[in-house]
Motif scaffolding. Structure first.
Motif, mmCIF file in Angstrom:
data_model
loop_
_atom_site.group_PDB
_atom_site.id
_atom_site.type_symbol
_atom_site.label_atom_id
_atom_site.label_comp_id
_atom_site.label_asym_id
_atom_site.label_seq_id
_atom_site.Cartn_x
_atom_site.Cartn_y
_atom_site.Cartn_z
ATOM 1 N N UNK A 169 36.674 -0.965 4.331
ATOM 2 C CA UNK A 169 37.715 -0.483 5.263
ATOM 3 C C UNK A 169 39.075 -1.080 4.884
ATOM 4 N N UNK A 170 39.094 -2.377 4.604
ATOM 5 C CA UNK A 170 40.358 -3.048 4.247
ATOM 6 C C UNK A 170 40.949 -2.449 2.970
ATOM 7 N N UNK A 171 40.087 -2.216 1.969
ATOM 8 C CA UNK A 171 40.570 -1.642 0.697
ATOM 9 C C UNK A 171 41.096 -0.218 0.937
ATOM 10 N N UNK A 172 40.352 0.563 1.707
ATOM 11 C CA UNK A 172 40.754 1.955 1.973
ATOM 12 C C UNK A 172 42.126 2.004 2.639
ATOM 13 N N UNK A 173 42.287 1.206 3.713
ATOM 14 C CA UNK A 173 43.563 1.226 4.453
ATOM 15 C C UNK A 173 44.690 0.695 3.563
ATOM 16 N N UNK A 174 44.402 -0.367 2.816
ATOM 17 C CA UNK A 174 45.420 -0.956 1.933
ATOM 18 C C UNK A 174 45.875 0.026 0.868
ATOM 19 N N UNK A 175 44.911 0.689 0.226
ATOM 20 C CA UNK A 175 45.245 1.655 -0.839
ATOM 21 C C UNK A 175 45.997 2.853 -0.248
ATOM 22 N N UNK A 176 45.547 3.317 0.917
ATOM 23 C CA UNK A 176 46.166 4.480 1.561
ATOM 24 C C UNK A 176 47.636 4.182 1.893
ATOM 25 N N UNK A 177 47.872 3.040 2.550
ATOM 26 C CA UNK A 177 49.247 2.702 2.971
ATOM 27 C C UNK A 177 50.096 2.332 1.745
ATOM 28 N N UNK A 178 49.550 1.462 0.895
ATOM 29 C CA UNK A 178 50.299 1.026 -0.292
ATOM 30 C C UNK A 178 50.614 2.198 -1.208
ATOM 31 N N UNK A 179 49.596 3.021 -1.458
ATOM 32 C CA UNK A 179 49.792 4.192 -2.318
ATOM 33 C C UNK A 179 50.801 5.152 -1.722
ATOM 34 N N UNK A 180 50.729 5.350 -0.407
ATOM 35 C CA UNK A 180 51.670 6.251 0.272
ATOM 36 C C UNK A 180 53.110 5.771 0.152
ATOM 37 N N UNK A 181 53.303 4.462 0.334
ATOM 38 C CA UNK A 181 54.657 3.891 0.251
ATOM 39 C C UNK A 181 55.205 3.990 -1.180
ATOM 40 N N UNK A 182 54.310 3.809 -2.150
ATOM 41 C CA UNK A 182 54.746 3.825 -3.558
ATOM 42 C C UNK A 182 54.980 5.247 -4.077
ATOM 43 N N UNK A 183 54.084 6.151 -3.701
ATOM 44 C CA UNK A 183 54.131 7.488 -4.294
ATOM 45 C C UNK A 183 55.000 8.482 -3.533
ATOM 46 N N UNK A 184 55.050 8.336 -2.207
ATOM 47 C CA UNK A 184 55.819 9.302 -1.419
ATOM 48 C C UNK A 184 57.249 8.780 -1.235
#
Lengths: 333, 122
Positions: free
Chosen positions: A25-40
């Motif tokens: 869960x921690x990895x999923x949320x971290x990747x989702x938020x981090x990836x969103x901030x970096x890519x979008x």
């Protein structure tokens, strides 16, 4: 279950199970938020609270799908039984993630206290179905299930009542699907989320309908007792340390187990959560439930001391090489 | 006040009664209802509180029954699982239909909204 209560009945396996679930869960949320901030970026940029809200929401939905698939998969194949072992903790984790999602959503859209949070949950002025109310309803059901997940409730409500209460998860799932379909999907341009939701709903419903159909067929093929005795088939079909499940015409199931060469019969329903004892095997001289490891003396039906759980037993006799089980309960063979 | 707001207030009132029943239940009632709860830590009791608040009518019935017979709930065998299996299968069949209808409605609504936005665009 019968000897004192602890906050959480942890053992090594459950700790590993929980660590994997929480880590994922921690990895999923971290990747989702981090990836969103970096890519979008630029026009497509999304704020961190909205990304966190989406990450927690999608994570809760993924968890709910996993939780709901474990049951029918374990009924279809014993290979999935280990996943069932700690499903309750996964269910509580699903509720906690959904609660975080709801808290963030209500806080964010309620301007973190500037507006009435009730008004933020439901907007009666809108003509479309209130997707927030669907989500809130699902969260309430998940709360009741998480709050009554402790063994105290399982024992004192009885497995049958406890399971009946927990059937409400089906309603919670339907509400979650409506929450997403009438909420996020309405403004989502990409077909990916739509396809994932349709595939998830088809998988969950399909698995449950298939497993339910198999169980119903099995019940319909139940054996009728003759003169109070049930024909359980060739006696030598049950090998040492293993058990077979015999379905009676009234839908009750009996576990026929061979231990130290002797055939014994007991109810197939584990006193803990109604697990299928006949699908377990004899470990340390006890028939062990494949779901959570509860143990019963093969011929006495009682759990080894200090535990006090007990399941009804049936007498067994061998007649012309066939095992016969007395339909009435009680007594050792 | 909207009907949904009424429902939410009723829910809040239900939970308030639940907490009022739940606190004495986890403090004393659990020991009466279940001997295995004797000596349970305060953390275990705290963990039982949300469940007691959520199911307070059942909790009261359990407590009352334990007081009446002056002992804990006797062990019950998990018999009669067939009706539960049937209920489970039926509930999923109904849920599948409801989910399919809800999804179809939501996708149609989205298609209509998208078409309306396209028409309104210059």
């Amino acid at each position: 279950m019968s000897v004192g209560y602890r906050l959480v009945q942890w053992n090594r396996h459950k700790r590993v199970y929980d660590a994997i679930a929480i880590g994922a869960v921690a990895i999923y949320v971290g990747v989702f938020v981090g990836g969103g901030l970096l890519l979008l970026r630029g026009d497509r940029a999304v704020s961190a609270p909205i990304l966190a809200m989406r990450a927690l929401g999608t994570c809760a939905i993924v968890l709910l799908h996993i939780v709901l698939c474990i049951g029918p998969l374990a009924r279809i194949s014993p290979l999935f039984a280990p996943l069932l072992y700690n499903r309750r903790h996964l269910g509580v984790l699903t509720f906690l993630v959904a609660l975080l999602h709801a808290t963030l959503a209500i806080g964010f859209y309620g301007a973190f206290g500037e507006r009435n949070p009730i008004a933020a949950v439901v907007n009666p002025a809108r003509s479309a179905p209130p997707y927030e109310a669907f989500g809130f309803g699902a969260l309430l059901i998940l709360f009741v299930m998480a709050a009554t997940s402790h063994d105290f409730w399982l024992k004192n409500l009885s497995p049958r009542v406890w399971k009946a209460i927990h059937l409400a998860v089906i309603g919670a799932y339907a509400l979650v699907v409506m929450h997403v379909a009438w909420g996020a999907l309405q403004s989502e341009a990409s077909p990916v989320y739509t396809i994932l939701l349709l595939a998830g709903a088809a998988t969950v419903c399909g698995l449950h309908l298939f497993a339910g159909w198999r169980e119903t067929l099995r019940d319909l093929r139940g054996v009728r007792p003759i003169d109070g005795w049930i024909d359980a088939g060739p006696a030598d079909a049950v090998t040492e340390g293993r058990a077979a499940v015999v379905t009676v015409h009234n839908g009750e199931r009996i576990a026929l187990v061979r231990h130290e060469g002797r055939l014994c019969a007991m109810s197939n329903v584990c006193a803990h959560q109604g697990g299928p004892l006949g699908e377990g095997r004899v470990i340390d001289g006890c028939l062990t439930c494949p779901w959570h490891g509860y143990q019963y003396g093969p011929c006495s039906g009682g759990s080894p001391p200090p535990f006090t759980e007990r399941v009804p037993t049936h007498r067994v006799r061998i007649e012309n090489g066939r095992a016969k089980i007395e339909a009435a309960e009680g007594g050792e063979p | 006040m909207s009907p949904i707001a009424w429902i939410l207030w009723l829910l809040l009132a239900y939970l308030a009664v639940g907490v009022a029943v739940g606190i004495p239940f986890v403090a004393r009632g659990v020991d009466r209802v279940d001997h295995a709860a004797h000596g349970a830590s305060r953390w275990v009791r705290l963990l039982l509180l949300p469940g007691a608040a959520a199911l307070w009518p059942i909790v009261l019935a359990l407590w009352f029954a334990a007081v009446q017979r002056a002992g804990p709930t006797p062990a019950r065998f998990a018999r009669g699982m067939r009706p539960l299996r049937l209920a489970h299968a039926l509930a999923w069949a109904v849920a599948a239909v409801v989910i399919a209808a809800g999804l179809a409605g939501a996708l149609r609504q989205r298609a209509q909204s998208t078409a309306a936005i396209s028409e309104a665009a210059p």
